[in-house]
Design a protein around this motif. Structure first.
Motif, mmCIF file in Angstrom:
data_model
loop_
_atom_site.group_PDB
_atom_site.id
_atom_site.type_symbol
_atom_site.label_atom_id
_atom_site.label_comp_id
_atom_site.label_asym_id
_atom_site.label_seq_id
_atom_site.Cartn_x
_atom_site.Cartn_y
_atom_site.Cartn_z
ATOM 1 N N MET A 81 20.059 -9.630 27.252
ATOM 2 C CA MET A 81 20.475 -11.002 26.969
ATOM 3 C C MET A 81 19.575 -11.973 27.713
ATOM 4 O O MET A 81 19.001 -11.639 28.739
ATOM 5 C CB MET A 81 21.935 -11.212 27.348
ATOM 6 N N GLU A 82 19.460 -13.152 27.154
ATOM 7 C CA GLU A 82 18.609 -14.178 27.746
ATOM 8 C C GLU A 82 19.431 -15.445 27.924
ATOM 9 O O GLU A 82 20.140 -15.868 27.025
ATOM 10 C CB GLU A 82 17.411 -14.454 26.840
ATOM 11 N N VAL A 83 19.340 -16.024 29.122
ATOM 12 C CA VAL A 83 20.033 -17.279 29.417
ATOM 13 C C VAL A 83 19.030 -18.245 30.015
ATOM 14 O O VAL A 83 17.971 -17.849 30.487
ATOM 15 C CB VAL A 83 21.214 -17.068 30.402
ATOM 16 N N HIS A 121 14.226 -19.771 32.117
ATOM 17 C CA HIS A 121 14.676 -18.746 31.181
ATOM 18 C C HIS A 121 14.692 -17.421 31.928
ATOM 19 O O HIS A 121 13.675 -17.012 32.492
ATOM 20 C CB HIS A 121 13.754 -18.643 29.970
ATOM 21 N N GLU A 156 15.931 -13.291 31.654
ATOM 22 C CA GLU A 156 16.291 -12.211 30.741
ATOM 23 C C GLU A 156 16.899 -11.068 31.550
ATOM 24 O O GLU A 156 16.332 -10.651 32.561
ATOM 25 C CB GLU A 156 15.043 -11.731 30.011
#
Length: 107
Positions: A35-37, A44, A46
């Motif tokens: 998941m990436e936030v 960013h 990951e």
């Protein structure tokens, strides 16, 4: 040991024995999760983990990749939040608004 931190009052600390019994089998599909936030055009991050579901005795292995960093990071913490599921059919029915699927009327 359990510690409850409260905003305006001193923390509460107590020790209790905990027994956990899980009479089940390991999930048949336990693929890796990625998941990436982030914050648009600033940060960013990951996250990659080997499995989606873990046993209490498992070690969580994975990677945290900083893809874009345009702000100064002074401190970072990673928290593991435990989520338990049971009675999935009933939970899905309640999420849809009850046994009628949220229609609000009978039959």
């Amino acid at each position: 040991q359990v510690e409850v931190k409260r905003q305006w009052l001193p923390p509460i600390t107590a020790e209790h024995e905990v027994l956990v019994q899980i009479p089940g089998v390991e999930p048949s599909v336990n693929e890796p999760i990625k998941m990436e936030v982030g914050i648009e055009d600033c940060l960013h991050i990951e996250f990659e983990y080997e499995k989606r579901c873990y046993h209490l005795h498992d070690v969580i292995c994975g990677q945290i990749n900083f893809l874009l960093v345009r702000i100064k990071i002074k401190h970072m913490e990673l928290a593991v939040i435990r989520r338990e599921t049971s009675g999935e059919g009933l939970a899905q029915s309640a999420a849809m608004g009850g046994p009628n699927g949220g229609s609000g009327g009978g039959g």
